[in-house]
Enzyme design. Structure first.
Site, PDB file in Angstrom:
ATOM      1  CG  ASP A  59      -2.002   1.019   1.152  1.00 39.69           C
ATOM      2  OD1 ASP A  59      -1.696   2.214   1.287  1.00 39.69           O
ATOM      3  OD2 ASP A  59      -3.168   0.642   0.949  1.00 39.69           O
ATOM      4  CB  ILE A  60       0.840   4.280  -2.128  1.00 33.82           C
ATOM      5  CG1 ILE A  60       1.868   5.344  -2.466  1.00 33.82           C
ATOM      6  CG2 ILE A  60      -0.538   4.863  -1.887  1.00 33.82           C
ATOM      7  CD1 ILE A  60       1.633   5.997  -3.805  1.00 33.82           C
ATOM      8  CG  HIS A 127      -8.475  -1.998  -3.495  1.00 31.82           C
ATOM      9  ND1 HIS A 127      -9.408  -1.257  -4.198  1.00 31.82           N
ATOM     10  CD2 HIS A 127      -8.243  -1.308  -2.354  1.00 31.82           C
ATOM     11  CE1 HIS A 127      -9.719  -0.164  -3.508  1.00 31.82           C
ATOM     12  NE2 HIS A 127      -9.030  -0.177  -2.379  1.00 31.82           N
ATOM     13  CG  HIS A 129      -7.444  -2.549   2.432  1.00 36.44           C
ATOM     14  ND1 HIS A 129      -6.556  -1.507   2.314  1.00 36.44           N
ATOM     15  CD2 HIS A 129      -8.595  -2.137   1.844  1.00 36.44           C
ATOM     16  CE1 HIS A 129      -7.146  -0.506   1.683  1.00 36.44           C
ATOM     17  NE2 HIS A 129      -8.379  -0.869   1.380  1.00 36.44           N
TER      18      HIS A 129
END
Length: 181
Positions: A59-60, A127, A129
């Protein structure tokens, strides 16, 4: 440590083409404007695992020590787009998430896997997590509230659904949503 994750046998997650197409349904079109449809190293993603059908990347803006995203390579709008035909896909994403966290030595009781529910998503591409708890802060934790349902419902009011909750809802033919379901 992440390099070892890439060595998992991608073919162990391979799905027959016909089966893949059936659970992706009509949502198989690529979206050139979708950043997750272009999740590659060349596009700046830190890919830690991938196969023909899924990509796992960091994750960014991580909310926990290990915060990853699993995306199907085929474009699917969100968890609200899923139905009972997608159960095997979500289960496969869960398996991949646990395998990656196993490779990072994250104990099972410190894991959270799940989806944000629209409109509380920043990228309109399904997406999951994949997180190793604890969260970095109280505010980060508040982004991922897990609320159990009452009165026979699987999930309570929340903009986040745990992956296993999503599977149980989809198996019952119930659409995942923010309101209790």
């Amino acid at each position: 440590m992440l390099q070892t994750i890439c060595c998992y046998k991608a073919e162990s997650y391979a799905i027959e083409k016909a089966e893949q197409q059936s659970f992706l349904g009509d949502h198989t079109y690529p979206d050139s404007a979708c950043i997750f449809c272009g999740a590659t190293r060349e596009n700046g993603f830190n890919i830690v695992w991938e196969n023909e059908y899924y990509t796992v990347f960091t994750d960014i803006n991580p909310s926990s020590q290990h915060h990853l995203q699993i995306v199907p390579k085929k474009h699917i709008e969100s968890v609200k787009s899923l139905n009972a035909s997608h159960v095997s896909m979500v289960k496969e994403m869960i398996e991949i998430g646990h395998d990656v966290l196993d490779g990072l030595d994250v104990p099972p009781h410190l894991r959270r896997l799940g989806f944000h529910i629209p409109p509380y998503i920043s990228v309109h591409h399904l997406h999951m997590h994949v997180q190793a708890l604890p969260y970095r802060s109280f505010l980060r934790r508040m982004k991922y509230p897990v609320v159990s349902g009452r009165s026979g419902r699987e999930k309570g009011f929340s903009w986040f659904v745990e992956a296993e909750q999503a599977v149980r809802l989809l198996e019952k033919g119930v659409q995942v949503r923010i309101l209790p379901c």
